[in-house]
Design a protein around this motif. Sequence first.
Motif, PDB file in Angstrom:
ATOM      1  N   UNK A 235      64.199  24.051-112.995  1.00 52.36           N
ATOM      2  CA  UNK A 235      64.051  23.771-111.470  1.00 52.36           C
ATOM      3  C   UNK A 235      64.274  22.359-111.659  1.00 52.36           C
ATOM      4  N   UNK A 236      63.942  21.448-112.997  1.00 52.27           N
ATOM      5  CA  UNK A 236      64.496  19.580-112.141  1.00 52.27           C
ATOM      6  C   UNK A 236      66.426  19.423-112.181  1.00 52.27           C
ATOM      7  N   UNK A 237      66.453  20.344-113.316  1.00 54.07           N
ATOM      8  CA  UNK A 237      68.222  20.391-113.396  1.00 54.07           C
ATOM      9  C   UNK A 237      68.968  21.223-112.325  1.00 54.07           C
ATOM     10  N   UNK A 238      67.866  21.725-111.150  1.00 56.16           N
ATOM     11  CA  UNK A 238      68.595  22.530-109.826  1.00 56.16           C
ATOM     12  C   UNK A 238      68.351  21.464-108.906  1.00 56.16           C
ATOM     13  N   UNK A 239      67.079  20.869-108.805  1.00 58.79           N
ATOM     14  CA  UNK A 239      67.025  20.205-108.221  1.00 58.79           C
ATOM     15  C   UNK A 239      67.842  18.882-108.258  1.00 58.79           C
ATOM     16  N   UNK A 240      67.903  18.982-109.281  1.00 56.86           N
ATOM     17  CA  UNK A 240      68.533  17.188-109.709  1.00 56.86           C
ATOM     18  C   UNK A 240      70.147  17.119-109.259  1.00 56.86           C
ATOM     19  N   UNK A 241      70.424  18.022-109.298  1.00 57.59           N
ATOM     20  CA  UNK A 241      71.928  18.391-109.455  1.00 57.59           C
ATOM     21  C   UNK A 241      72.353  18.227-107.603  1.00 57.59           C
ATOM     22  N   UNK A 242      71.381  19.467-107.175  1.00 56.90           N
ATOM     23  CA  UNK A 242      71.284  19.428-105.260  1.00 56.90           C
ATOM     24  C   UNK A 242      71.126  17.917-104.802  1.00 56.90           C
ATOM     25  N   UNK A 243      70.712  16.969-105.610  1.00 59.93           N
ATOM     26  CA  UNK A 243      69.702  16.142-104.636  1.00 59.93           C
ATOM     27  C   UNK A 243      71.044  14.834-105.209  1.00 59.93           C
ATOM     28  N   UNK A 244      71.795  15.040-106.346  1.00 57.84           N
ATOM     29  CA  UNK A 244      72.706  13.992-107.199  1.00 57.84           C
ATOM     30  C   UNK A 244      73.864  14.384-105.844  1.00 57.84           C
ATOM     31  N   UNK A 245      73.955  15.712-105.995  1.00 56.59           N
ATOM     32  CA  UNK A 245      75.849  15.895-105.276  1.00 56.59           C
ATOM     33  C   UNK A 245      75.266  15.707-103.691  1.00 56.59           C
ATOM     34  N   UNK A 246      74.473  15.471-102.626  1.00 57.00           N
ATOM     35  CA  UNK A 246      74.500  14.902-101.446  1.00 57.00           C
ATOM     36  C   UNK A 246      74.221  13.125-101.529  1.00 57.00           C
ATOM     37  N   UNK A 247      73.356  12.816-102.559  1.00 64.51           N
ATOM     38  CA  UNK A 247      73.940  11.420-102.833  1.00 64.51           C
ATOM     39  C   UNK A 247      75.373  11.093-102.776  1.00 64.51           C
ATOM     40  N   UNK A 248      76.051  11.754-103.607  1.00 60.26           N
ATOM     41  CA  UNK A 248      77.517  10.853-104.154  1.00 60.26           C
ATOM     42  C   UNK A 248      78.601  11.874-103.134  1.00 60.26           C
ATOM     43  N   UNK A 249      77.906  12.171-101.845  1.00 58.09           N
ATOM     44  CA  UNK A 249      78.622  12.153-101.063  1.00 58.09           C
ATOM     45  C   UNK A 249      78.686  11.250 -99.910  1.00 58.09           C
ATOM     46  N   UNK A 250      77.342  10.491-100.061  1.00 58.09           N
ATOM     47  CA  UNK A 250      77.116   9.705 -98.993  1.00 58.09           C
ATOM     48  C   UNK A 250      78.090   8.319 -99.341  1.00 58.09           C
ATOM     49  N   UNK A 251      77.946   8.278-100.774  1.00 59.18           N
ATOM     50  CA  UNK A 251      78.224   7.201-101.797  1.00 59.18           C
ATOM     51  C   UNK A 251      80.420   6.989-101.364  1.00 59.18           C
ATOM     52  N   UNK A 252      80.703   8.405-101.859  1.00 61.23           N
ATOM     53  CA  UNK A 252      82.382   8.344-101.432  1.00 61.23           C
ATOM     54  C   UNK A 252      82.516   7.783-100.196  1.00 61.23           C
ATOM     55  N   UNK A 253      81.484   8.026 -99.243  1.00 59.06           N
ATOM     56  CA  UNK A 253      81.471   8.545 -97.813  1.00 59.06           C
ATOM     57  C   UNK A 253      82.214   7.018 -97.286  1.00 59.06           C
ATOM     58  N   UNK A 254      81.848   5.487 -97.623  1.00 54.24           N
ATOM     59  CA  UNK A 254      81.729   4.660 -98.150  1.00 54.24           C
ATOM     60  C   UNK A 254      82.440   4.289 -99.105  1.00 54.24           C
ATOM     61  N   UNK A 255      82.663   4.425 -99.694  1.00 51.47           N
ATOM     62  CA  UNK A 255      83.805   3.586-100.697  1.00 51.47           C
ATOM     63  C   UNK A 255      85.471   4.455 -99.755  1.00 51.47           C
ATOM     64  N   UNK A 256      85.213   5.663 -99.685  1.00 51.20           N
ATOM     65  CA  UNK A 256      86.415   5.847 -99.235  1.00 51.20           C
ATOM     66  C   UNK A 256      86.838   5.023 -97.331  1.00 51.20           C
ATOM     67  N   UNK A 257      85.606   4.571 -96.871  1.00 55.13           N
ATOM     68  CA  UNK A 257      85.612   3.997 -95.699  1.00 55.13           C
ATOM     69  C   UNK A 257      86.040   2.510 -96.230  1.00 55.13           C
ATOM     70  N   UNK A 258      85.512   1.900 -97.197  1.00 54.27           N
ATOM     71  CA  UNK A 258      85.796   0.541 -97.894  1.00 54.27           C
ATOM     72  C   UNK A 258      87.968   0.497 -98.100  1.00 54.27           C
ATOM     73  N   UNK A 259      87.966   1.934 -98.884  1.00 57.61           N
ATOM     74  CA  UNK A 259      89.619   1.949 -99.240  1.00 57.61           C
ATOM     75  C   UNK A 259      90.385   1.594 -97.907  1.00 57.61           C
ATOM     76  N   UNK A 260      90.250   2.466 -97.217  1.00 57.94           N
ATOM     77  CA  UNK A 260      90.674   2.804 -95.890  1.00 57.94           C
ATOM     78  C   UNK A 260      90.943   1.154 -94.857  1.00 57.94           C
ATOM     79  N   UNK A 261      89.982   0.451 -94.588  1.00 56.72           N
ATOM     80  CA  UNK A 261      89.833  -0.725 -94.272  1.00 56.72           C
ATOM     81  C   UNK A 261      90.797  -1.404 -95.392  1.00 56.72           C
TER      82      UNK A 261
END
Length: 274
Positions: A235-261
């Motif tokens: 249960x903690x592994x599944x919850x941690x996986x889904x939580x980290x996956x959503x956070x990765x998407x948000x962080x990578x959106x910021x990184x891609x925006x910086x790279x585009x600028x």
Amino acid sequence: MFSRVLTLFAAGLIALASLGAVPALAQDAASAPPVAAQEAAPAAPAAAVGTETKENPYGLMNLIKNGHAVDQIVLGILLFMSAGSWFITFTKLWDQHKIGKEVREAREVFFKKASLADGVKALPEGSAVRYIAQTAVEAGDHHEGTLTENIDRNTWVSMKVDRAVSEVNAKISSGMGFLATTGSTSPFIGLFGTVWGILNALTAIGVAGQASIDKVAGPVGAALIMTAIGLAVAVPAVLGYNWLLNRNKAVMAQVKAFAGDLHGVLMGSRLVKR
């Protein structure tokens, strides 16, 4: 490096606590007398001198000390998977927080500098944003080579920036596969321990020739402990996986925006020079 070791140690402690919590709760529930028995029993003395706490013969500690080799191997695998899951969760959270902070600070510093070189120097050493910025600047400055010249400068810089962003994404996404594997396989590993415990119970009944409670309770108790631990790991592994996956998407959106600028600034500076 020290923070990683400290995180690993903390993850091991949390894994041990999580693996021992469920059997301890089950042991407390099993040892508690029924309510009717409590009401019918006479009042116990306020303090009993010289009483000793007897160890539960069907608990987790008995399983670790006197269990079969298969039971101990299954417990070891589940402990390793639980500790690895907590370690990856903590380290990935730290990496995501660090990269997100670097991107926010880079936006406030990098684009206010007079030149790209000054902007790169203003970024912290070893940071993901500095690696992306340095890669983009080097790609814009070095576009020589017979084969490389077949690619226009804009496409060449875009390719290099995209590769740098992909490397950053791969870094913060490392270990996610372990979480997914733990969440999907640990219940079945615990179920294997359950099946093994039931098999031992049936074997003990067959050897004894009668279904006495002392022949059945031990293996069945170990089987139930294995099932509970497998679920406590998954249960903690599944919850941690889904939580980290959503956070990765948000962080990578910021990184891609910086790279585009950054790509836009780099191409604009080339046009100004021309």
